[in-house]
Design an enzyme around this catalytic site. Structure first.
Site: not given
Lengths: 598, 158
Positions: A281, A323, A197
């Site tokens: 991801n 995701d 992230e």
């Protein structure tokens, strides 16, 4: 080294045969230990990641008499994932940040033999995406290995807790952190990286167990020399991957901040000498901003344990739009798949498909939904390996600034990192699952080093028609079918344990340790521990008695929605009021609870 | 990491190069960076029919649920490790809010170390700080309920 090893092991009541030899390498030592049911020598129980124990003192007839033998507070309030290791007389317990490690002497009234508490900059705390979890320690060759939140890998003397060496695996100022448990094979310790992230480029790195010197690093994306593939010999579903496979499905330089982090579990086949794991991801969560398949994010890797060279890869979710990190555990088991004896790899992906593969060559054998709610793809095309995406649930096709509704599963997947168990006795896989769907709206974001690089907003709610957020299922990986399914009020976020006593254990977010019948799923025992369970259940034998141990301590991704509860869905699919606040059931607190029959 | 990419985005975000060195990694007690924007009013949002909001407040909802919610929970309600902003905004001013977001903050709640990073160098936060405040203030004032609001002037339909 040898002296230290010997003394640790001599103290052990069960005795580890390999040690007496003195000349035994870490390789043969761990190979033996992972087969010894008296110990719990690695996080997933054995190299195959089966989380299965041959112990049967506790069985389906007497498990109802289980009692708390003792308990232990870690003194930390954040989410507690992973579980303790048991090596002879010594139990090694870890905690989330500040990543305290305790050695507990089981032969001396569970006295704390030593404690290690690293000094880490607290600035790493908010760079961790979903709480400051750590999935546990590794043991080998008289040393305990810890991968700290700030990516420092440390080797501790298992007898004294003294620091042997440290290695810096990443840079938290760029969003690189560590949550995964290391794994030791032969003379190397393997560790991954978190930060998908934050635009981190994922990799798995091998360090020399004796010196901490880096042996190899295999990135998830980038030039062939970075990702350690041979364009001619490394295969994807039987075909060579070709040149530049880690860059030619990315726009420009986006692979440099491409994600594909490696925060899950690693397993190992000693005969094939291959290490298996999955990548996460691609960054950002906005798929419109990163056209292409984004190889090798969302990929199962099989790498040579000595050199890191990839033998085969399989990308499960090309160009992720939801995701669905591919980091969940790869369980190795020898199965009859559709009637044919197979060296199989079984993987329950976040994307909701349960995959059975031939682990020798990466051939795809089975890909079926392990939660009937899964709707983002109709099926996986077995020739190309590609999921057949439903337009309505494609957040890319729906586009930026559009709220794509009713996607199942939600971003936390039909299952997250909590590892499953496999019983060679029942031939079934026991899988802790989520039963949650989502709305997902991607939008444009800018990259800044060390800052979140997300680019989507989402809301989560129970799957249509249900009043529960999780299931605990038994899965037949040969056929790709659910054998039984036990609904749970909340997502099951605890790693499972199967035993030769025909009992399967798991924990719940409310804090129950549960035991169920391996053949039917019928509940046989439950006990409410002090806090919600996101740790993994273990078992070991000490002094002739079988124990079951589990860490409580609610948090992690499950803790994000804890205070508030999930909201009702915007698409009107879920049952109104299905989600009750978890905070009404449990509160924070890291505690190890150990059970036995008397 | 690519410096080219970093720099381009930083430039788009309208940050001076020097700003990149502020709060690259959270340091406690970092003072707030003043933004050039006009100060928000006490009631910076418009809410109609319970869940229809002005585009800025909607953008605040979206940005909050992209970044802030991973600690502060859905709808600003807090998590197992970060406080509820629905509560916090009853006590702190918009200036204080901006200061904490830009500079970060550390605290200790009964042995639970709480650390909020500095977002001064994050264009995805700082360029939208007034919108995020607007959304959270609407939540805190009780003007807006849980869940996804609708845009009053919507560019695209949901």
């Amino acid at each position: 080294m040898k002296m230290r090893l010997k003394s640790v092991l001599c103290a052990s009541a069960v005795g580890v045969v390999a040690l007496a030899a003195g000349q035994a390498s870490a390789n043969s030592e761990l190979l033996k230990m992972q087969k010894d049911p008296n110990q719990w020598a690695m996080q997933l129980g054995n190299y195959s990641g089966q989380r299965y124990s041959e112990l049967n003192q506790i069985n389906k007839d007497n498990v109802k008499n289980l009692k708390v033998a003792w308990s232990f507070s870690t003194g930390v309030l954040r989410g507690h994932e992973g579980g303790p290791l048991v090596i002879g007389d010594m139990m090694f317990v870890h905690a989330p940040f500040p990543n305290t490690v305790f050695a507990i002497d089981l032969a001396n009234g569970n006295r704390i033999a030593w404690k290690y508490e690293p000094k880490q900059d607290a600035g790493v705390i908010p760079v961790m995406c979903c709480d400051t979890v750590n999935r546990g320690l590794a043991y080998a060759d008289g040393m305990v290995f810890l991968s700290q939140a700030d990516t420092t890998l440390v080797a501790l003397d298992a007898k004294t807790g003294k620091l042997v060496w440290t290695a810096k695996n990443g840079d938290p100022t760029k969003g690189e952190t560590s949550t995964a448990a290391p794994l030791v094979i032969k003379d190397k310790v393997y560790v991954g990286i978190s930060g998908g992230e934050f635009g981190v480029r994922g990799h798995v790195t091998a360090y020399d167990t004796k010196t901490g010197k880096q042996a190899w690093r295999g990135y998830s994306m980038g030039p062939d020399s970075d990702i350690l593939v041979d364009p001619e010999k490394t295969t994807h579903l039987g075909k060579p991957v070709g040149k530049d496979s880690g860059t030619n499905t990315w726009q420009g330089d986006q692979w440099k901040i491409g994600g594909g982090t490696t925060w899950g579990w690693y397993t190992y086949d000693p005969e094939l000498n291959l290490i298996y794991y999955g990548s996460g991801n691609p960054s950002t969560w906005n798929p419109v901003q990163r056209p292409g398949d984004n190889r090798w994010s969302m990929t199962i890797f099989a790498r040579d344990a000595d050199t890191g060279m990839a033998k085969w890869v399989y990308q499960m979710t090309p160009h992720d739009e939801w995701d669905y990190d591919g980091i969940n555990e790869m369980i190795l088991a020898d199965l009859d798949v559709k009637g044919k004896p197979t060296k199989a790899l079984v993987h329950f992906d976040r994307n909701g498909f349960g995959y059975t593969m031939d682990r020798t060559n990466g051939a795809l054998l089975v890909a079926e939904k392990y939660d009937p709610a899964v709707n983002w793809a109709t099926h996986v095309d077995m020739a190309t390996g590609r999921p057949q995406v439903v337009d309505k649930y494609s957040t890319h096709k729906q586009g930026e600034d559009v709220n794509t509704k009713g996607v199942c599963p939600a971003a936390l997947g039909s299952k997250d990192q909590q590892p499953s168990a496999y019983s060679p006795k029942s031939k079934l896989f026991y899988v802790p699952t989520n039963h949650v769907c989502m709305d997902y709206e991607p939008f444009k974001v800018a990259y800044a080093a060390g800052q979140p690089y997300v680019g989507a907003t989402l809301s989560m709610y129970p799957a249509p028609g249900g009043t529960h957020l999780g299931n605990f299922i038994a899965w037949d990986a040969s056929e790709g079918k659910i054998k039984w399914s036990v609904p749970e009020q909340f997502s099951v976020w605890s790693g499972a344990l199967a035993t030769a006593g025909d009992v399967v254990f798991y924990g719940t977010l409310e804090g129950y340790l549960k035991a169920v019948d391996a053949s039917s799923g019928k509940e046989l025992f439950r006990f409410k521990t002090p806090s919600g369970i996101i740790g993994n259940v273990n078992t070991y034998m000490h002094g002739g008695k079988q124990y079951v141990a589990v860490l409580s301590g609610v948090g992690g991704w499950a803790g994000i929605g804890m205070a508030a509860g999930l909201q009702e869905d915007t698409a009107g699919l879920g049952a109104v009021g299905a989600y009750k606040q978890l905070s009404n059931y449990t509160q924070l607190g890291g505690v190890l609870t150990v059970f036995s029959l008397d | 990491m690519s410096f080219r990419i970093l720099f381009r985005h930083a430039a788009v975000a309208g940050f001076a190069a020097a700003a990149l060195f502020v709060g690259m990694f959270p340091a406690s007690g970092q003072s707030a960076q003043q933004t050039a924007s006009t100060p928000p009013s006490d009631k910076p949002y418009t809410v109609e029919d319970g869940n229809k909001v002005d585009p800025k407040t909607y953008n605040g909802y979206r940005r909050y649920h992209s970044i802030c919610h991973t600690c502060h929970g859905p709808d600003g309600l807090g998590s197992s490790f970060a406080p509820s902003l629905v509560d916090s905004l009853k006590r702190i001013s918009s200036d204080q809010f901006e200061g904490i977001v830009a500079g970060g903050v550390q605290g200790n709640n009964g042995g639970n170390i709480r650390v909020m990073p500095a977002f001064a160098s994050d264009p995805n936060v700082m360029d939208h700080i007034l919108d995020i405040y607007s959304y959270l203030k609407a939540r805190s004032d009780g003007a807006l309920g849980r869940g996804r609001p609708e845009r009053l002037v919507a560019a695209k339909t949901n």
